[in-house]
Write an enzyme that holds these catalytic residues in place. Structure first.
Site, PDB file in Angstrom:
ATOM      1  N   ASP A 105       0.841  -1.200   0.000  1.00  0.00           N
ATOM      2  CA  ASP A 105       0.000   0.000   0.000  1.00  0.00           C
ATOM      3  C   ASP A 105       0.882   1.259   0.000  1.00  0.00           C
ATOM      4  OD1 ASP A 105       0.894  -0.153   2.607  1.00  0.00           O
ATOM      5  OD2 ASP A 105      -0.990  -0.969   3.339  1.00  0.00           O
ATOM      6  N   ASP A 107       1.248   4.890   1.670  1.00  0.00           N
ATOM      7  CA  ASP A 107       0.806   5.793   2.736  1.00  0.00           C
ATOM      8  C   ASP A 107       1.377   7.185   2.512  1.00  0.00           C
ATOM      9  OD1 ASP A 107      -0.522   3.719   3.941  1.00  0.00           O
ATOM     10  OD2 ASP A 107       1.181   3.197   5.230  1.00  0.00           O
ATOM     11  N   ASP A 184       9.381   3.696  13.693  1.00  0.00           N
ATOM     12  CA  ASP A 184      10.145   2.632  14.342  1.00  0.00           C
ATOM     13  C   ASP A 184      11.573   2.486  13.798  1.00  0.00           C
ATOM     14  OD1 ASP A 184       9.114   1.564  11.990  1.00  0.00           O
ATOM     15  OD2 ASP A 184       8.125  -0.141  12.921  1.00  0.00           O
TER      16      ASP A 184
HETATM   17  N1  CTP Z   1       5.036   2.546  11.953  1.00  0.00           N
HETATM   18  C1  CTP Z   1       5.828   2.640  13.081  1.00  0.00           C
HETATM   19  N2  CTP Z   1       5.598   1.830  14.161  1.00  0.00           N
HETATM   20  C2  CTP Z   1       4.590   0.924  14.136  1.00  0.00           C
HETATM   21  C3  CTP Z   1       3.768   0.830  13.005  1.00  0.00           C
HETATM   22  C4  CTP Z   1       4.025   1.649  11.925  1.00  0.00           C
HETATM   23  O1  CTP Z   1       6.741   3.456  13.092  1.00  0.00           O
HETATM   24  N3  CTP Z   1       4.376   0.141  15.211  1.00  0.00           N
HETATM   25  C5  CTP Z   1       5.298   3.452  10.819  1.00  0.00           C
HETATM   26  C6  CTP Z   1       6.498   3.034   9.992  1.00  0.00           C
HETATM   27  O2  CTP Z   1       7.051   4.196   9.432  1.00  0.00           O
HETATM   28  C7  CTP Z   1       5.883   2.151   8.944  1.00  0.00           C
HETATM   29  C8  CTP Z   1       4.589   2.887   8.661  1.00  0.00           C
HETATM   30  O3  CTP Z   1       4.189   3.420   9.921  1.00  0.00           O
HETATM   31  O4  CTP Z   1       6.699   2.030   7.807  1.00  0.00           O
HETATM   32  C9  CTP Z   1       3.495   2.025   8.076  1.00  0.00           C
HETATM   33  O5  CTP Z   1       3.217   0.961   8.943  1.00  0.00           O
HETATM   34  P1  CTP Z   1       2.660  -0.458   8.480  1.00  0.00           P
HETATM   35  O6  CTP Z   1       1.742  -0.276   7.340  1.00  0.00           O
HETATM   36  O7  CTP Z   1       2.196  -1.173   9.703  1.00  0.00           O
HETATM   37  O8  CTP Z   1       3.961  -1.244   8.040  1.00  0.00           O
HETATM   38  P2  CTP Z   1       4.877  -1.064   6.805  1.00  0.00           P
HETATM   39  O9  CTP Z   1       6.172  -0.484   7.248  1.00  0.00           O
HETATM   40  O10 CTP Z   1       4.145  -0.378   5.709  1.00  0.00           O
HETATM   41  O11 CTP Z   1       5.235  -2.551   6.423  1.00  0.00           O
HETATM   42  P3  CTP Z   1       4.292  -3.651   5.798  1.00  0.00           P
HETATM   43  O12 CTP Z   1       3.665  -2.981   4.625  1.00  0.00           O
HETATM   44  O13 CTP Z   1       5.227  -4.748   5.425  1.00  0.00           O
HETATM   45  O14 CTP Z   1       3.349  -4.025   6.901  1.00  0.00           O
END
Ligand code: CTP
Length: 473
Positions: A105, A107, A184
């Site tokens: 996706d 964001d 994170d």
């Molecule tokens: N994020 C974070 N801490 C978390 C969840 C999310 O810092 N506990 C931030 C990170 O910058 C992350 C973004 O929000 O990259 C998007 O989160 P998520 O969609 O949950 O994960 P992705 O990094 O996009 O990874 P994936 O698509 O593989 O789930």
């Protein structure tokens, strides 16, 4: 006498000269107020906000092309930008594009407030109580737009922490500098700027991308304490992105598994679903074992190891082929040997196998759902797949036809084949079902006839110590 209005109450105090120090109470509101004031001044001096100077990587020096960005995400970015707001792609999509993966996706982060975003897009829906997010809807496709958030330390009044140091509220808007330090990992904190197609890097994420390194932003132990789900995210990213972890991020990861006890079972369940859909479930499970996180999530017997390895590599293959994986099936595979061990014990009291499986499932599912909130319907499927292991042994009369119609037949059948493949003594049964499943109606009748003929009056053999699930005909 000076009067300070603290909102709820007024505090009167005498200025310091001529003040009797022994009478000062340490928890007096004015002392807390002064401490807070001093802390703020100290923080201002060292605030990351003041220190952060981003590295700007111009378009010519990175690999993200607009053609790789989803057109709906581009539309949203351009519209925000044209309206005078800052607009960036951020998080997993930037990371994945730079590492050569297809993002799942896109964001967007912006300085526009949710209400401002809503005014710009007719197809916008605002969601979330804890933190308002804008969802821009394009048919089935949703682009998530988040207003920059601030780090908790910069927003004491809105920050909520549990007694374990975990963040429980997170609801204040901030600047991009604030937004970056609440993320994170450094590879998750890169911003693609639609204004000039550059990448904005405040924390060294680009270097980590080049070196294929996972590195928590800030003090790793503190960040894991703040949100222990980061332990699981670390492991998932290591497996999915096939990267390494820096020593300082790995060290606390080795020792902090207990923090997951404080995370809600509902949130852990969501993380497990992400693992199942990652296409790297097998590698993730191996890392969960390495970092002793497995038992925080699953009721797992080491006897399941081979079964799990084979099942999960099949699952990863399916995901890479664009197919789906059934979480109920994966949970059943993980739980199977624990169920079997219980069944063996229960059967020793003379209980018939089918009832013993039911009883074992009650116990195991109860323990499992204390760790993860597995929805009722999924639990029902797990139960049916396990019970099918016994039902598939009924091969007389119309039974096999009824079983073929069972909604969970395919999953039950797949588990049976896997069990045979991984050394359980069900090879003959599995081969029979494989043949029956792929036969014509005439061949099936013939097979059933043979089964009928071969059936002898039942002689009860001595029970071995192992369960007889599916070992009978
Ligand atoms: N994020 C974070 N801490 C978390 C969840 C999310 O810092 N506990 C931030 C990170 O910058 C992350 C973004 O929000 O990259 C998007 O989160 P998520 O969609 O949950 O994960 P992705 O990094 O996009 O990874 P994936 O698509 O593989 O789930």
């Amino acid at each position: 006498m000076v009067c300070i209005d603290l909102g709820q109450e007024r505090v009167y105090y005498t200025p310091l000269f001529g003040f009797d120090k022994s009478k000062i109470k340490r928890d007096h509101p004015i002392i807390s107020l002064l401490k807070g004031f001093i802390k703020t001044i100290k923080k201002k001096k060292t605030s990351p906000k003041n220190k952060l100077a981003p590295l700007i990587i111009p378009r010519a020096e990175h690999t993200i092309s607009r053609s790789a960005i989803h057109r709906n995400a581009l539309k949203v970015l351009y519209r925000l930008n044209e309206a005078g707001f800052d607009a960036y792609l951020v998080g997993g999509c930037v990371r994945d594009l730079l590492l050569g993966y297809t993002p799942k996706d896109f964001d967007i982060a912006t300085n526009a407030r949710p209400e401002e975003i809503r005014r710009l897009f007719k197809n916008c829906r605002l969601i979330g109580k804890r933190f308002r997010l804008a969802h821009i809807l394009f048919g089935q496709d949703v682009i998530e737009v988040a207003t920059f958030r601030t780090h908790h330390e910069n927003a004491q009044e809105a920050q909520g922490k549990s007694r374990h140091g975990m963040i429980v509220r997170d609801n204040v808007y901030g600047t991009i500098e604030d937004d970056v330090i609440r993320r994170d990992f450094r590879i998750n904190a890169l911003y693609y700027n639609i204004a000039d197609y550059s990448i904005v890097d405040f924390v060294g994420g680009m270097q980590d991308i080049k070196e294929k390194m996972l590195h928590l932003i800030g003090d790793p132990a503190k960040r894991f304490h703040e949100d222990p789900v980061r332990l699981l995210r670390a492991v998932r990213f290591l497996a999915k992105l096939n990267i390494n972890i820096t020593k300082e991020t790995e060290e606390p990861l080795m020792t902090l598994s207990h923090l997951l006890n404080n995370v809600s079972a509902a949130r852990l369940f969501q993380e497990v679903l992400k693992i199942f859909q990652s296409g790297a479930t097998l590698a993730t499970i191996h890392l969960l074992q390495k970092y002793q996180l497995m038992s925080k999530l699953f009721i797992y017997s080491t006897a399941s190891k081979t079964l799990l390895d084979v099942a999960l590599s099949n699952t990863d293959k399916r995901i890479h082929e664009g197919k789906t994986a059934s979480p109920a099936f994966l949970f059943t595979v993980i739980l199977w040997h624990s169920v079997l061990e219980q069944v063996t014990q229960i059967e020793q009291s003379g209980m018939p196998t089918y009832l013993a499986i039911e009883k074992a499932l009650q116990t195991i599912l109860k323990q499992q759902t204390e760790r993860l909130t597995i929805p009722r319907l999924m639990q029902l499927s797990i139960r049916e797949i396990c019970l099918l292991q016994h039902r598939l042994t009924y091969r007389r009369g119309k039974h096999p036809y009824r079983l073929l119609e069972h909604p969970r037949f395919r999953a039950g059948y797949d588990l049976l084949l896997l069990r045979a493949q991984t050394g359980e003594p069900v090879q003959e049964l599995a081969t029979w079902w494989q043949q029956f499943y792929s036969s014509t109606p005439e061949q099936r009748e013939k097979m059933l006839h043979e089964i009928q003929r071969a059936a002898q009056p039942k002689k009860r053999k001595n029970r071995s110590k192992k369960s007889n699930v599916a070992y009978t005909q």
